[in-house]
Scaffold this motif. Structure first.
Motif, short mmCIF file in Angstrom:
data_model
loop_
_atom_site.label_atom_id
_atom_site.label_comp_id
_atom_site.label_asym_id
_atom_site.label_seq_id
_atom_site.Cartn_x
_atom_site.Cartn_y
_atom_site.Cartn_z
N ASN A 190 9.10 73.04 28.26
CA ASN A 190 10.33 73.37 28.98
C ASN A 190 11.23 74.38 28.28
OD1 ASN A 190 9.67 71.63 31.09
ND2 ASN A 190 10.61 69.87 30.07
N ASP A 191 11.12 74.49 26.94
CA ASP A 191 12.04 75.37 26.23
C ASP A 191 11.53 76.81 26.11
OD1 ASP A 191 9.99 74.77 24.49
OD2 ASP A 191 11.26 74.87 22.70
N LYS B 246 10.71 80.62 27.66
CA LYS B 246 11.12 81.52 28.74
C LYS B 246 10.04 82.55 29.06
CE LYS B 246 13.59 85.05 26.00
NZ LYS B 246 14.88 85.76 25.83
N LYS B 247 9.02 82.68 28.17
CA LYS B 247 7.95 83.64 28.44
C LYS B 247 6.67 83.20 27.73
CE LYS B 247 7.92 87.81 26.58
NZ LYS B 247 8.20 89.25 26.31
N THR C 278 7.45 82.73 23.78
CA THR C 278 8.82 83.08 23.37
C THR C 278 9.76 82.03 23.95
OG1 THR C 278 8.27 85.44 23.44
CG2 THR C 278 10.61 84.85 23.37
N ASP C 279 10.55 81.38 23.07
CA ASP C 279 11.42 80.30 23.55
C ASP C 279 12.79 80.85 23.93
OD1 ASP C 279 12.90 80.65 21.22
OD2 ASP C 279 12.08 78.88 20.23
N ILE C 280 13.68 79.95 24.34
CA ILE C 280 15.00 80.35 24.82
C ILE C 280 15.87 80.93 23.71
CG2 ILE C 280 15.02 78.76 26.77
CD1 ILE C 280 16.57 76.79 25.07
N HIS C 281 15.47 80.75 22.45
CA HIS C 281 16.20 81.32 21.31
C HIS C 281 15.52 82.58 20.81
CE1 HIS C 281 18.47 77.60 21.27
NE2 HIS C 281 17.35 76.90 21.14
N ASN C 282 14.57 83.12 21.61
CA ASN C 282 13.82 84.34 21.30
C ASN C 282 12.92 84.20 20.08
OD1 ASN C 282 14.75 85.97 23.48
ND2 ASN C 282 16.66 86.34 22.37
#
Length: 290
Positions: free
Chosen positions: A164-165, A167-168, A271-275
């Motif tokens: 879930n965390d 974004k790509k 790539t997570d939500i914190h890049n």
């Protein structure tokens, strides 16, 4: 003469129809409804499980738009049939085209339920449909899957459900090639690795965000390209066979070296939500015999 031309044209038409058929995999996670007519109010006559291979009979050309989890999916009504004989209309937005007819290699798609191999890496879940493995192990950032005999990984359907965390997620593909020496000093696999190499990774395109098609491999073409690039010559025993199958052999640094496409490599970049970016690998070791 005219009649012969007509008959020849008819035979060519039949051959064209046979070899022009399109095949697809179902990419609806919860299965794809089959209806007796091309509209949403028509009677349901069945459901194809995710991963099922189907054959296109007719593209009706009738457009359909479906809202799925706040996402609009466009497609058409297709008249299709399955290997088990189920025939009806389905929404093409949940289909991904195949390169081959039905399934290539050893599969367990003989009944209504499609078999698959499931595994996970760093809380991301993976599934390869119509494919079986006999062992798996983890080495550093690589998950090794050892395929069962002659599964043929090419043209298989890969599903990735990211955690879930994220974004790509990006998926890349290549093949690992090897040249080995059957010498007097052998490792645990009875061969001495002499050379390993792989072509550049290619990016795989996602279908409906989480499905990917694993490319097929033209083994002869890949082998010959490698031979040209490395200036390899065929060995004196090129035409000899191994234990039940033919093994191509080249001369490499003065020794006879059997050639193999050892593995299929998948590179997963998340790539997570914190890049924050992470890279992991799936190596599917090919099987060449019992």
């Amino acid at each position: 003469m005219k009649n012969k031309l007509i008959i020849l044209s008819f035979l060519l038409l039949l051959v064209t129809e046979v070899f022009a058929q399109d095949f697809y995999s179902v990419i609806a996670e919860n299965g794809l409804v089959v209806r007796d007519k091309p509209n949403l109010n028509a009677e349901r006559i069945g459901k194809f499980h995710c991963g099922t291979s189907i054959k296109l009979i007719e593209n009706t050309g009738i457009d359909l738009q479906v809202n799925d989890n706040k996402k609009q999916i466009l497609g058409k009504w297709f008249l299709v049939t399955s290997k088990s004989g189920v025939k009806g209309y389905v929404f093409s937005g949940y289909l991904l085209k195949k390169e081959h007819q039905w399934n290539v290699g050893f599969t367990c798609d003989e009944g209504l339920l499609v078999c698959s191999t499931k595994f996970s890496i760093k809380k991301n879940s993976f599934e390869i449909f119509n494919f079986q493995i006999e062992a798996q192990e983890t080495k550093k950032d690589t998950l090794l899957l050892h395929e069962a005999v002659f599964n043929e990984i090419g043209d298989k359907l890969l599903k990735i459900k990211p955690r879930n965390d994220l974004k790509k997620i990006e998926v890349y593909y290549t093949r690992l090639e090897t040249l080995n020496d059957w010498g007097s000093i052998k490792n645990s696999d009875s061969i001495i690795p002499k050379w390993k190499g792989n072509k550049p990774f290619i990016k795989l395109k996602a279908a409906n965000d989480i499905f990917y098609r694993i490319p097929t491999t033209d083994y002869d073409k890949v082998r010959e390209l490698t031979a040209v690039e490395m200036n390899l010559e065929r060995s004196p025993d090129w035409d000899n066979v191994g234990e039940g199958w033919w093994i191509p052999r080249y001369m490499y640094k003065g020794v006879i070296a059997p050639y193999e496409i050892k593995s299929i490599l998948l590179k997963i970049i998340t790539t997570d939500i914190h890049n924050k970016t992470e890279v992991s690998y799936i190596e599917i070791v090919m099987s060449y015999g019992c």
